[in-house]
Design a protein around this motif. Structure first.
Motif, PDB file in Angstrom:
ATOM      1  N   LEU A  38       3.191   2.467  -9.134  1.00  0.00           N
ATOM      2  CA  LEU A  38       3.297   3.045  -7.647  1.00  0.00           C
ATOM      3  C   LEU A  38       3.512   4.549  -7.937  1.00  0.00           C
ATOM      4  N   ALA A  39       4.072   5.173  -8.817  1.00  0.00           N
ATOM      5  CA  ALA A  39       3.914   6.635  -9.105  1.00  0.00           C
ATOM      6  C   ALA A  39       2.502   6.923  -9.218  1.00  0.00           C
ATOM      7  N   GLU A  40       1.684   6.275 -10.165  1.00  0.00           N
ATOM      8  CA  GLU A  40       0.379   6.599 -10.524  1.00  0.00           C
ATOM      9  C   GLU A  40      -0.520   6.506  -9.114  1.00  0.00           C
ATOM     10  N   LEU A  41      -0.575   5.617  -8.458  1.00  0.00           N
ATOM     11  CA  LEU A  41      -1.136   5.311  -7.198  1.00  0.00           C
ATOM     12  C   LEU A  41      -0.670   6.518  -6.276  1.00  0.00           C
ATOM     13  N   GLY A  42       0.693   6.676  -6.320  1.00  0.00           N
ATOM     14  CA  GLY A  42       0.956   7.727  -5.389  1.00  0.00           C
ATOM     15  C   GLY A  42       0.485   9.236  -5.545  1.00  0.00           C
ATOM     16  N   LEU A  43       0.208   9.653  -6.867  1.00  0.00           N
ATOM     17  CA  LEU A  43      -0.410  10.764  -7.431  1.00  0.00           C
ATOM     18  C   LEU A  43      -1.886  10.421  -6.883  1.00  0.00           C
ATOM     19  N   ARG A  44      -2.385   9.518  -7.151  1.00  0.00           N
ATOM     20  CA  ARG A  44      -3.961   9.437  -6.754  1.00  0.00           C
ATOM     21  C   ARG A  44      -4.287   9.519  -5.180  1.00  0.00           C
TER      22      ARG A  44
ATOM     23  N   SER B 226       0.879  -1.191  -0.059  1.00  0.00           N
ATOM     24  CA  SER B 226      -0.053  -0.025  -0.037  1.00  0.00           C
ATOM     25  C   SER B 226       0.730   1.168   0.194  1.00  0.00           C
ATOM     26  N   VAL B 227       0.321   2.514  -0.646  1.00  0.00           N
ATOM     27  CA  VAL B 227       0.919   3.651  -0.388  1.00  0.00           C
ATOM     28  C   VAL B 227       0.111   4.824   0.172  1.00  0.00           C
ATOM     29  N   GLN B 228       0.713   5.593   0.834  1.00  0.00           N
ATOM     30  CA  GLN B 228       0.053   6.916   1.116  1.00  0.00           C
ATOM     31  C   GLN B 228       0.994   7.996   1.024  1.00  0.00           C
ATOM     32  N   ALA B 229       0.671   8.871   0.164  1.00  0.00           N
ATOM     33  CA  ALA B 229       1.620   9.988  -0.388  1.00  0.00           C
ATOM     34  C   ALA B 229       0.883  11.343   0.025  1.00  0.00           C
ATOM     35  N   LEU B 230       1.743  12.478  -0.217  1.00  0.00           N
ATOM     36  CA  LEU B 230       1.570  13.872   0.089  1.00  0.00           C
ATOM     37  C   LEU B 230       2.576  14.752  -0.847  1.00  0.00           C
ATOM     38  N   THR B 231       2.208  15.014  -1.835  1.00  0.00           N
ATOM     39  CA  THR B 231       3.042  15.981  -2.819  1.00  0.00           C
ATOM     40  C   THR B 231       2.809  17.398  -2.541  1.00  0.00           C
TER      41      THR B 231
END
Length: 385
Positions: free
Chosen positions: A364-370, A220-225
């Motif tokens: 992973l990049a796409e899901l991070g942006l999502r 899983s990923v949880q990101a903040l840009t």
């Protein structure tokens, strides 16, 4: 010993990475060592054909490095139509990569490419499907696995040094100048989303393969840009709005319950030993690895800090760590992977880092942006064609 020549169309070598790491420190370095010994009584001799948009720049680059200036071209289709070309390599900007790779695959060339392999997961998976259907060999640059610091870290993981691994903390980045008072160290397209820029698309593909190979699949990923610097200046000194993220803060859950936290930023000033560092903590020991160095602290020699903000800290915590010895000679990481890919093409040796592996990085990049757009944790499904 028989010498076999391999002609490699190298597209994007006038750029920083294509020039320094792939042309000079990989292909030309293989030539300087006398070629690549395939171990079967033959030597592979790489002959680069430089491809790009600017004829004069390509010819100048060829002359600078003692290559035949006639082995340059601005006509990719003509190069791909040449039966003497065996491999197509792509180090272009991300937005130009997919159509070029498709043409190379359709021409029956083996392909080796920088990452991200595509701006979107759908396109990345399509490339992998096309390559598999064409029956060609295909590989993606995953250079950080071959860095001395991470190879030492892998050695520790394989040897069971950490016991049960608990967490991974990564810090990557440096200050990229805005381009007004001092020239920027990165091309301006990196900061325009419409041109395929952004630090998540640039760095999350790296973090996917590092985490996957060393510690386990990302679940899983949880990101903040953030776009911390909203205006920059391009190569002509003209201001432009920065539309892409220049910092990303990610939390990744891995197989086995390992938690990874990685900060990626082009807007941070360095206060660490290397531009990227990973701290791995386990029940039996910890390690801090960078590009080249790796330091460890075992459970038996871990100090016992006591929190007391009323007294100054007198213990030198860094002194309690031990440097991991090299124990071998480490070659340039890009060159090492080039040699593995060439052996894969000509000896059919195993090679794990193909276009499907590249697609996992794009996923992973796409899901991070999502995740950052929706403000939530997102599961990462296992990827297949």
């Amino acid at each position: 010993m028989a010498v076999r020549t391999v002609r490699i169309a190298m597209n994007g070598v006038t750029g920083r990475m294509g020039h320094r790491q792939h042309l000079v420190r990989s292909i030309l370095a293989i030539r300087e060592q006398g070629g690549l010994d395939l171990g079967d009584g033959s030597t592979l001799w790489p002959e680069p054909v430089l491809v790009g948009r600017r004829a004069a720049a390509l010819r100048a680059l060829a002359e600078e490095h003692g290559l035949d200036p006639d082995h340059t071209s601005t006509d990719l289709d003509a190069v791909l139509a040449d039966d003497s070309i065996d491999i197509y390599f792509d180090a272009q900007v991300t937005s130009a990569r997919v159509p070029a790779l498709k043409r190379a695959i359709a021409a029956g060339k083996h392909v080796y490419t920088e990452k991200p392999t595509a701006p979107s997961l759908d396109e990345a998976r399509e490339l992998a499907r096309l390559a598999r259907a064409a029956g060609i060999k295909h590989g993606v640059v995953q250079d950080k696995l071959f860095l001395p610091g991470l190879r030492k870290l892998a050695r520790l993981v394989e040897g069971g040094f950490f016991g049960r691994i608990l967490s991974v903390r990564g810090e990557f980045g440096y200050w990229v100048f805005e381009g007004d008072q001092q020239p920027a160290q990165r091309p301006s397209w990196n900061y325009r989303a419409e041109d395929g820029g952004g630090i998540i698309l640039d760095m999350f593909p790296h973090w996917e393969y590092v985490l996957h190979e060393l510690f386990g699949r990302v679940r899983s990923v949880q990101a903040l840009t953030a776009t911390h610097v909203p205006q920059r200046w391009d190569e002509q000194g003209e201001p432009y709005p920065a539309t892409a993220d220049d910092a990303a803060y990610g939390i990744f859950e891995l197989d086995g319950g390992v938690v990874a936290q990685i900060n990626s930023s082009w807007t941070v000033r360095v206060h660490r030993d290397e531009l990227v560092e990973f701290q791995v903590d386990g029940t039996e020991g910890s390690a801090v690895a960078g590009l080249r160095g790796c330091r460890v602290q075992h459970r038996a020699v871990t100090p016992k800090p006591v929190w007391n903000p009323d007294l100054p800290v007198t213990h030198a915590f860094r002194d309690d760590w031990q440097e991991v010895p090299d124990n071998e000679e480490f070659d340039n990481g890009f060159k090492a992977q080039w040699e593995l890919f060439l052996r894969h093409v000509y000896l059919d040796t195993p090679y794990a880092w193909d276009l499907l592996a590249g697609a996992r990085g794009v996923q992973l990049a796409e899901l991070g942006l999502r995740s950052t757009a929706e403000g939530r944790r997102i599961e990462v499904p296992e990827l297949s064609l």
